[in-house]
Motif scaffolding. Structure first.
Motif, short mmCIF file in Angstrom:
data_model
loop_
_atom_site.label_atom_id
_atom_site.label_comp_id
_atom_site.label_asym_id
_atom_site.label_seq_id
_atom_site.Cartn_x
_atom_site.Cartn_y
_atom_site.Cartn_z
N ILE A 1 7.51 -7.69 -48.56
CA ILE A 1 8.87 -8.55 -47.83
C ILE A 1 8.92 -7.80 -46.59
CG2 ILE A 1 10.98 -9.05 -47.92
CD1 ILE A 1 9.45 -10.74 -50.02
N GLU A 2 9.05 -6.46 -46.59
CA GLU A 2 9.03 -5.65 -45.15
C GLU A 2 8.02 -6.11 -44.51
OE1 GLU A 2 9.39 -1.27 -44.81
OE2 GLU A 2 10.35 -1.59 -46.46
N ALA A 3 6.73 -6.11 -44.87
CA ALA A 3 5.61 -6.48 -43.81
C ALA A 3 5.84 -7.71 -43.30
CB ALA A 3 4.34 -6.11 -44.89
N MET A 4 6.02 -8.64 -44.32
CA MET A 4 6.24 -9.89 -43.74
C MET A 4 7.12 -10.36 -42.76
SD MET A 4 5.83 -12.30 -47.22
CE MET A 4 5.11 -13.67 -46.89
N HIS A 5 8.49 -9.72 -42.95
CA HIS A 5 9.45 -9.78 -41.88
C HIS A 5 8.93 -9.22 -40.55
CE1 HIS A 5 12.95 -11.17 -44.21
NE2 HIS A 5 12.75 -10.09 -44.92
N LYS A 6 8.35 -8.06 -40.59
CA LYS A 6 7.61 -7.41 -39.29
C LYS A 6 6.79 -8.58 -38.80
CE LYS A 6 6.18 -3.16 -37.89
NZ LYS A 6 4.76 -3.02 -37.87
N ALA A 7 5.90 -8.99 -39.50
CA ALA A 7 4.97 -9.93 -38.91
C ALA A 7 5.56 -11.11 -38.33
CB ALA A 7 3.82 -10.45 -40.21
N VAL A 8 6.52 -11.74 -39.11
CA VAL A 8 7.19 -12.68 -38.46
C VAL A 8 7.81 -12.56 -37.03
CG1 VAL A 8 9.27 -14.34 -38.76
CG2 VAL A 8 7.77 -13.97 -40.44
N ASP A 9 8.41 -11.25 -37.04
CA ASP A 9 8.91 -10.89 -35.70
C ASP A 9 8.03 -10.70 -34.65
OD1 ASP A 9 11.55 -10.87 -36.73
OD2 ASP A 9 11.34 -8.65 -37.23
N GLU A 10 6.79 -10.31 -35.09
CA GLU A 10 5.68 -10.26 -34.20
C GLU A 10 5.27 -11.35 -33.55
OE1 GLU A 10 2.16 -8.09 -35.38
OE2 GLU A 10 3.21 -6.70 -36.60
N MET A 11 5.46 -12.66 -34.32
CA MET A 11 4.92 -13.63 -33.96
C MET A 11 5.94 -14.42 -32.89
SD MET A 11 2.09 -14.59 -35.40
CE MET A 11 1.54 -16.13 -35.93
N GLY A 12 7.10 -13.79 -32.78
CA GLY A 12 8.24 -14.32 -31.74
C GLY A 12 8.04 -13.37 -30.33
N GLU A 13 7.00 -12.71 -30.44
CA GLU A 13 7.00 -11.66 -29.17
C GLU A 13 5.83 -12.00 -28.43
OE1 GLU A 13 9.00 -9.64 -27.91
OE2 GLU A 13 10.50 -9.93 -29.45
N SER A 14 5.71 -12.41 -27.06
CA SER A 14 4.36 -12.85 -26.46
C SER A 14 3.35 -11.75 -26.59
CB SER A 14 4.85 -13.16 -24.91
OG SER A 14 5.26 -12.08 -24.30
N GLN A 15 3.81 -10.33 -26.62
CA GLN A 15 2.67 -9.41 -26.73
C GLN A 15 1.88 -9.45 -28.15
OE1 GLN A 15 5.92 -8.87 -25.69
NE2 GLN A 15 6.10 -7.08 -24.22
N THR A 16 2.61 -9.81 -29.12
CA THR A 16 2.24 -9.53 -30.32
C THR A 16 1.91 -11.03 -31.11
OG1 THR A 16 4.52 -9.21 -31.21
CG2 THR A 16 3.13 -7.37 -30.98
N PHE A 17 2.19 -12.03 -30.47
CA PHE A 17 1.89 -13.39 -30.94
C PHE A 17 0.56 -13.61 -31.29
CE2 PHE A 17 0.21 -17.61 -30.00
CZ PHE A 17 0.79 -18.09 -31.00
N ARG A 18 0.22 -14.31 -32.36
CA ARG A 18 -1.25 -14.51 -32.97
C ARG A 18 -1.27 -15.85 -33.10
NH1 ARG A 18 -4.33 -9.64 -34.78
NH2 ARG A 18 -2.73 -8.14 -34.66
N GLY A 19 -2.38 -16.49 -32.69
CA GLY A 19 -2.93 -18.19 -32.78
C GLY A 19 -3.82 -18.02 -33.92
N TYR A 20 -4.77 -18.96 -33.81
CA TYR A 20 -5.88 -18.95 -34.65
C TYR A 20 -6.57 -17.79 -35.05
CZ TYR A 20 -6.43 -24.27 -33.84
OH TYR A 20 -6.29 -25.35 -33.69
N GLY A 21 -6.53 -17.18 -36.38
CA GLY A 21 -7.10 -15.96 -36.66
C GLY A 21 -8.72 -16.14 -37.22
N PRO A 22 -9.20 -15.12 -37.39
CA PRO A 22 -10.80 -15.39 -38.01
C PRO A 22 -10.70 -15.87 -39.34
CG PRO A 22 -10.08 -12.95 -38.07
CD PRO A 22 -8.70 -13.88 -37.39
N GLU A 23 -11.65 -16.80 -39.35
CA GLU A 23 -11.68 -17.67 -40.66
C GLU A 23 -12.04 -16.81 -41.82
OE1 GLU A 23 -13.26 -18.56 -38.02
OE2 GLU A 23 -12.74 -20.93 -37.61
N GLN A 24 -12.60 -15.59 -41.65
CA GLN A 24 -13.09 -14.78 -42.76
C GLN A 24 -11.91 -13.77 -43.33
OE1 GLN A 24 -14.49 -14.76 -39.91
NE2 GLN A 24 -16.45 -15.28 -39.86
N GLY A 25 -11.00 -13.80 -42.33
CA GLY A 25 -9.96 -12.85 -42.75
C GLY A 25 -9.84 -11.69 -41.52
N TYR A 26 -8.54 -11.25 -41.30
CA TYR A 26 -8.36 -10.37 -40.28
C TYR A 26 -9.16 -8.82 -40.95
CZ TYR A 26 -5.01 -12.99 -37.43
OH TYR A 26 -4.44 -13.67 -36.69
N LEU A 27 -9.52 -8.31 -40.07
CA LEU A 27 -10.22 -7.00 -40.27
C LEU A 27 -9.58 -5.87 -40.99
CD1 LEU A 27 -13.19 -6.29 -40.04
CD2 LEU A 27 -12.81 -4.92 -37.83
N PHE A 28 -8.08 -6.06 -40.37
CA PHE A 28 -7.35 -4.87 -41.14
C PHE A 28 -7.08 -5.29 -42.61
CE2 PHE A 28 -4.41 -8.14 -39.52
CZ PHE A 28 -3.69 -8.56 -40.64
#
Ligand code: PLP
Length: 409
Positions: free
Chosen positions: A53-80
């Motif tokens: 849940i903590e990781a999801m909250h953080k990821a949501v916040d990242e989507m709200g910042e221009s430096q960390t926003f992500r659009g389309y991702g790799p179809e195979q899944g993120y390398l991380f």
């Protein structure tokens, strides 16, 4: 004139769980005061681990910042995420899987169904009987299953491998040539497993017969006994003949979040005329064309389980369900039932009492105790005479349900 895929007309009844849901709804309408305890469908009840849940909250916040926003991702899944899967789920077990053999998806159900896209509809398919219904129905949909024979309850072109108490739930190798074999281990619905020696027989069969094993290990994290393989790649040669499906659904309670992954080894290939065709390339092509990838937020959620704390937290939930499984096994034994499974899987497979078909036992249990299970016959003809209970409800409800069943007996 518009044509439809007429194979769909060969599907039997509605999907097993919608039939059950309909029966439960009717019962509720007739008995609004009766409390129902659901131990039928394999959905989890424990909340998502705090670290996720903590990781999801953080990821949501990242989507709200221009430096960390992500659009389309790799179809195979993120390398991380794929790198963590390699490290925790494979390297830690001495299995060498590389990130480009991993494809992250929104569900093992979708993957076991969609894989037929790259395999086509000319294969001879073998399934165990009983079986997770998706394997069979998706083969009906693409036309490989052939006509349904009402008398036998089987499709003409499918090889059914019975698993029952007589063979200790160990399927026998097919006596005729098959191209695709579905193995689900730990098994849904029977909750049983194969040891390495038994699994090796299947890998050897596939190697000797140019067959492909579709290995569904959605319940791998529930294995408690030593010497039970968690991955088919623990068996020598398996990378040449097997695709493995895993899911975060039962591992980390992601049935609502949705995340899974599939391993398509780079060695896996078919010889076509004089060319080698690699399945990894085909699946990659399919994913890039037909799949949008899993959301960044979801993959960050999945990544969070691959930490020491994350592993500890998901294990607590798995242990909780397996305690329920023990409660069910002990209570049913006390009540005189013969049970299987429930040691390496959250499913308990029991023999229905004498004189009851599995649907009759379903009705009796629902009418008299309000407990909902799954009739074995819904998983295939050899499931007749058996019944499945899941350990996914709360401990309180599990104890209550077992009390009601003991009283009924
Ligand atoms: N494979 C098996 C054997 C299952 O029992 C289930 C769910 O019940 C799935 C796959 C579905 O997994 P997912 O939720 O990732 O689609």
């Amino acid at each position: 004139m518009l044509k439809i895929n007429e194979n769909y007309l060969r599907l039997q009844d509605s999907y097993l769980f919608s039939t059950i849901a309909k029966k439960v709804d009717e019962f509720k309408k007739k008995n609004p005061e009766k409390e129902i305890i659901k131990m039928g469908i394999g959905d989890v009840t424990r909340p998502i681990a705090p670290i996720v849940i903590e990781a999801m909250h953080k990821a949501v916040d990242e989507m709200g910042e221009s430096q960390t926003f992500r659009g389309y991702g790799p179809e195979q899944g993120y390398l991380f995420l794929r790198e963590k899967i390699c490290e925790y789920d494979y390297k830690a077990q001495d299995i060498d899987i590389s990130a480009d053999e991993i494809f992250v998806s929104d569900g093992a159900k979708c993957d076991v169904a969609n894989i037929l896209d790259i395999l086509g509809n000319e294969n001879k398919v073998a399934i165990t009987d009983p079986v997770y219904p998706v394997y069979l129905d998706t083969n009906v949909m693409i036309g490989t299953a052939g006509k349904y024979n009402k008398k036998s309850g089987k499709y003409e072109n499918v090889i059914y491998l019975p698993i029952n108490s007589e063979n200790n739930f160990i399927p026998e190798l097919p006596t005729e040539n098959v191209d695709i074999i579905y193995l689900c281990l730990p098994n849904n619905p029977t909750g049983t497993v194969l040891n390495k020696i038994e699994l090796k027989k299947w890998v050897d069969y596939a190697i000797n017969n140019n067959a492909l094993i579709l290995f569904d290990s959605a319940y791998e994290k529930y294995i408690s006994q030593k010497d039970i393989p968690h991955s088919i790649y623990e068996i020598e040669g398996a990378k040449k003949v097997a695709i493995e499906f895993r899911s975060f659904s039962k591992t980390a309670g992601f049935t609502g979040i949705r995340c899974a992954y599939t391993i398509v080894p780079k060695e896996l290939m078919v010889q076509l005329n004089n060319n080698k065709v690699y399945l990894n390339n085909l699946w990659n092509r399919r994913m890039c064309t037909k799949f949008n990838g899993v959301s960044y937020i979801t993959q960050k959620a999945a990544e969070a389980i691959y930490t020491n704390n994350g592993q500890k937290q998901i294990k607590e939930n798995i242990d909780y369900y397996m305690d329920n499984a023990k409660i069910i096994r002990d209570a049913l034994k006390k009540a005189g039932f013969i049970t299987y499974g429930g040691i390496n899987a959250p499913y308990i497979w029991l023999k229905t009492p004498k004189g009851f078909t599995s649907w009759e036992f379903f009705d009796k249990l629902l009418e008299e105790t309000g407990v909902v299970g799954t009739p074995g016959a819904g998983f295939g003809p050899s499931g007749e005479g058996y019944f499945r209970l899941t350990a996914f409800n709360t401990k309180e409800n599990t104890i209550k349900a077992m009390k009601r069943i003991e009283e009924l007996v």
